[in-house]
Design an enzyme around this catalytic site. Structure first.
Site, PDB file in Angstrom:
ATOM      1  N   HIS A 118       3.519 -10.874   2.951  1.00  0.00           N
ATOM      2  CA  HIS A 118       4.118 -10.483   4.358  1.00  0.00           C
ATOM      3  C   HIS A 118       3.403 -10.930   5.365  1.00  0.00           C
ATOM      4  O   HIS A 118       2.522 -11.679   5.296  1.00  0.00           O
ATOM      5  CB  HIS A 118       2.875  -9.167   4.197  1.00  0.00           C
ATOM      6  CG  HIS A 118       3.161  -8.153   4.714  1.00  0.00           C
ATOM      7  ND1 HIS A 118       2.991  -7.872   6.084  1.00  0.00           N
ATOM      8  CD2 HIS A 118       4.071  -6.781   4.480  1.00  0.00           C
ATOM      9  CE1 HIS A 118       2.706  -6.592   6.803  1.00  0.00           C
ATOM     10  NE2 HIS A 118       3.733  -6.297   5.974  1.00  0.00           N
ATOM     11  N   ASP A 176      -4.809 -10.564  -0.846  1.00  0.00           N
ATOM     12  CA  ASP A 176      -3.695  -9.501   0.108  1.00  0.00           C
ATOM     13  C   ASP A 176      -3.950  -8.742  -0.883  1.00  0.00           C
ATOM     14  O   ASP A 176      -2.475  -8.046  -1.659  1.00  0.00           O
ATOM     15  CB  ASP A 176      -2.678  -9.607   1.259  1.00  0.00           C
ATOM     16  CG  ASP A 176      -2.407  -8.952   1.366  1.00  0.00           C
ATOM     17  OD1 ASP A 176      -2.371  -7.796   0.962  1.00  0.00           O
ATOM     18  OD2 ASP A 176      -1.149  -9.402   1.907  1.00  0.00           O
ATOM     19  N   GLN A 230      -0.827  -3.810  -1.725  1.00  0.00           N
ATOM     20  CA  GLN A 230       0.389  -3.323  -2.490  1.00  0.00           C
ATOM     21  C   GLN A 230      -0.522  -3.025  -4.031  1.00  0.00           C
ATOM     22  O   GLN A 230      -0.067  -2.281  -5.601  1.00  0.00           O
ATOM     23  CB  GLN A 230       1.512  -4.263  -2.361  1.00  0.00           C
ATOM     24  CG  GLN A 230       1.801  -4.368  -1.443  1.00  0.00           C
ATOM     25  CD  GLN A 230       2.985  -2.402  -0.658  1.00  0.00           C
ATOM     26  OE1 GLN A 230       3.323  -1.425  -1.811  1.00  0.00           O
ATOM     27  NE2 GLN A 230       3.000  -2.863  -0.035  1.00  0.00           N
ATOM     28  N   LYS A 253      -2.220   3.386   2.139  1.00  0.00           N
ATOM     29  CA  LYS A 253      -1.576   2.590   1.447  1.00  0.00           C
ATOM     30  C   LYS A 253      -1.789   3.976  -0.069  1.00  0.00           C
ATOM     31  O   LYS A 253      -1.427   4.093  -1.473  1.00  0.00           O
ATOM     32  CB  LYS A 253      -0.999   1.781   0.754  1.00  0.00           C
ATOM     33  CG  LYS A 253      -0.258   1.437   1.845  1.00  0.00           C
ATOM     34  CD  LYS A 253       0.204  -0.006   1.359  1.00  0.00           C
ATOM     35  CE  LYS A 253       0.444  -0.921   2.707  1.00  0.00           C
ATOM     36  NZ  LYS A 253       1.948  -0.918   3.293  1.00  0.00           N
ATOM     37  N   CYS A 292       8.820  -6.698   6.642  1.00  0.00           N
ATOM     38  CA  CYS A 292       8.013  -7.621   7.422  1.00  0.00           C
ATOM     39  C   CYS A 292       7.194  -8.557   6.638  1.00  0.00           C
ATOM     40  O   CYS A 292       6.233  -9.279   5.900  1.00  0.00           O
ATOM     41  CB  CYS A 292       6.598  -6.711   6.990  1.00  0.00           C
ATOM     42  SG  CYS A 292       6.496  -5.179   8.452  1.00  0.00           S
TER      43      CYS A 292
HETATM   44  N1  C6P Z   1       3.554  -3.234   3.943  1.00  0.00           N
HETATM   45  C1  C6P Z   1       5.229  -2.605   3.471  1.00  0.00           C
HETATM   46  O1  C6P Z   1       6.270  -1.715   4.328  1.00  0.00           O
HETATM   47  P1  C6P Z   1      -1.409  -2.373   6.902  1.00  0.00           P
HETATM   48  O2  C6P Z   1      -0.232  -2.611   7.514  1.00  0.00           O
HETATM   49  O3  C6P Z   1      -2.752  -3.294   7.650  1.00  0.00           O
HETATM   50  O4  C6P Z   1      -1.332  -1.607   6.241  1.00  0.00           O
HETATM   51  O5  C6P Z   1      -1.052  -3.330   5.398  1.00  0.00           O
HETATM   52  C2  C6P Z   1      -0.398  -4.939   5.592  1.00  0.00           C
HETATM   53  C3  C6P Z   1       0.046  -5.303   4.634  1.00  0.00           C
HETATM   54  C4  C6P Z   1      -0.562  -6.602   3.953  1.00  0.00           C
HETATM   55  N2  C6P Z   1       0.041  -6.901   3.042  1.00  0.00           N
HETATM   56  C5  C6P Z   1       1.467  -6.611   2.111  1.00  0.00           C
HETATM   57  C6  C6P Z   1       1.216  -7.131   1.135  1.00  0.00           C
HETATM   58  C7  C6P Z   1       1.703  -5.210   2.478  1.00  0.00           C
HETATM   59  O6  C6P Z   1       2.684  -4.801   2.146  1.00  0.00           O
HETATM   60  C8  C6P Z   1       1.591  -4.452   3.491  1.00  0.00           C
HETATM   61  C9  C6P Z   1       1.955  -3.162   4.174  1.00  0.00           C
HETATM   62  C10 C6P Z   1       4.624  -2.236   4.439  1.00  0.00           C
HETATM   63  O7  C6P Z   1       5.655  -2.774   2.948  1.00  0.00           O
HETATM   64  C11 C6P Z   1       4.435  -1.883   5.685  1.00  0.00           C
HETATM   65  S1  C6P Z   1       5.036  -3.134   6.843  1.00  0.00           S
END
Ligand code: C6P
Length: 410
Positions: free
Chosen positions: A127, A204, A207, A230, A368
């Site tokens: 991401h 990370d 997910q 999430k 993203c």
């Molecule tokens: N992905 C998606 O629709 P934040 O925005 O900080 O809570 O998470 C960022 C992030 C980092 N790593 C991974 C693997 C992610 O999936 C995400 C967030 C969302 O896939 C929003 S872009």
């Protein structure tokens, strides 16, 4: 009474805990399949947050009065809850704004040790939040970002990854689960390979935390990042787990109230542990909501969640595979409940719009992960991502919506 306090996994009862699931956009029952973007909130989280504001709210770690002391106790308990959730110590849990913030924190603080020609190793399935902070760091320090390849199925090429870990590699930073492909990375093996060459690992977990039990001690990773929103909790709150030994070596990255031991105009000294990285008034209500969300998830049980979501994944994969012209992007052997796909001849945004009018919420776009789109040879995909409150019936509605797309665009 909340559905999860009753025995067994009953998805229809669990759905009653989520008020938003009874919404009817455009007069159609909501089919919410955008859980990888953000998950919906159970009544328990909504109530805990509003109760906190209505009855318990004050600043933490500062006041001597009743409310402040009470709020501080609740806040500290939430840190314990988060620590138990991933089998860490509360002293290793830093509250952040989310995964993005957690990764940036590591880059800004731990990253100060990076020297010219050092390398940070990531993978092609990351991401943007696990790419851009390292690019910024590399630019600042004259270091290099290395990217391990994935296979056509969307799995990490472990041999290539291993071969790319060199004496210049200072950190491996990798997603536990791909937000686009659903691939569950062999994270223990990745960490083992990195540690064999004395390289620390950031996982990370944006997910993974909502879908599988995480044990940072078994994983033995140095850092683990995830987001509250999430995980059925509030937005604006997340977690960075950092091994105590790492924390001790990390300089502050933001200065302000509450992260100090003493301040004078000549010199300030800083707290040790997570407090050093939590400058300013924190997202107190967010922390309270996150603690409640974890209690809720724990009551259902991540084993039951994983089993139900896997059934949804298998069912959806089978059903979508039967649709002419539909291609699933990402066919790893181990997948979480995320399916990306493209429909031949129709732009994902058009598909998403037609589905939307049927009450179906999916994500359309690059998710993203623009570099990954290029690797997979697609400009964008549609993505259906399931949570434990989704049903096979909702997947049938999705399939019906996709039939409509074919009729409209044929
Ligand atoms: N992905 C998606 O629709 P934040 O925005 O900080 O809570 O998470 C960022 C992030 C980092 N790593 C991974 C693997 C992610 O999936 C995400 C967030 C969302 O896939 C929003 S872009």
């Amino acid at each position: 009474m909340s559905a999860v306090t009753r025995a067994g996994f009953d998805v229809m009862r669990i759905r009653e805990d989520f008020p938003i699931l009874s919404q009817v956009p455009y007069g159609k029952p909501l089919v919410y399949l955008d859980n990888a973007a953000t998950a919906q909130k159970p009544r328990a989280v909504i109530d805990a947050t509003s109760r906190f504001y209505a009855e318990e709210y004050a600043n933490v770690n500062r006041g001597v009065h009743y409310l402040s002391e009470q709020a501080t106790v609740i806040y500290d308990q939430a840190r314990e809850t988060v620590a138990r959730f991933i089998n860490a110590d509360a002293e290793e849990i830093i509250f952040t704004r989310g995964t993005t913030d957690a990764i940036n924190l590591v880059a800004a603080s731990w990253g100060k040790r990076i020297r010219p020609d050092d390398e940070i190793l990531i993978t092609e399935m990351e991401h943007h939040s696990n790419i851009v902070p390292w690019q910024l760091l590399c630019e600042e320090r004259g270091a290099h970002l290395q990217v391990a390849p994935i296979t056509r199925a969307g799995e990490l090429d472990l041999d290539a990854f291993d071969a790319m870990i060199s004496e210049r590699t200072k950190l491996v930073s990798v997603a536990h689960i791909s937000n686009v492909l659903g691939t569950i990375n062999p994270i223990r093996e990745i960490i083992r390979l990195a540690h064999a060459k004395s390289v620390p690992v950031l996982v990370d977990g944006a997910q993974s935390a909502p879908h599988m039990a995480i044990d940072v001690q078994t994983l033995d990773c140095e850092f683990y990042a995830f987001s509250g929103h999430k995980l059925f909790g509030p937005t604006g709150i997340g977690v960075l787990y950092a091994k105590r030994a790492m924390l001790e070596e990390m300089p502050p990255y933001q200065g302000g109230g509450d992260m100090i031991v003493s301040v004078s105009f000549d010199k300030s000294t800083y707290k040790s542990g997570p407090g050093r990285f939590e400058a300013g008034t924190p997202n107190i209500a967010g922390v309270v909501g996150l603690g409640e969300a974890i209690r809720y998830v724990d009551k259902i049980g991540l084993d039951q969640i994983g089993e139900h979501e896997n059934q949804l994944l298998q069912y959806a994969t089978k059903k979508l595979s039967l649709i002419p012209g539909l291609k699933i992007v990402g066919n790893a052997k181990r997948k979480a409940s995320v399916i990306s796909f493209v429909v031949e001849g129709v732009h994902p945004h058009d598909v998403g719009t037609v589905l939307d009018r049927e009450g179906i919420a999916v994500r359309a776009g690059h998710h993203c992960a623009q570099p990954l789109m290029r690797v997979m040879g697609v400009p964008a995909t549609l993505r259906a991502s399931f949570a434990f409150y989704n049903t096979k019936g909702e997947i049938d509605v999705l399939v019906g919506g996709l039939d409509k797309v074919r009729e409209l665009f044929s």
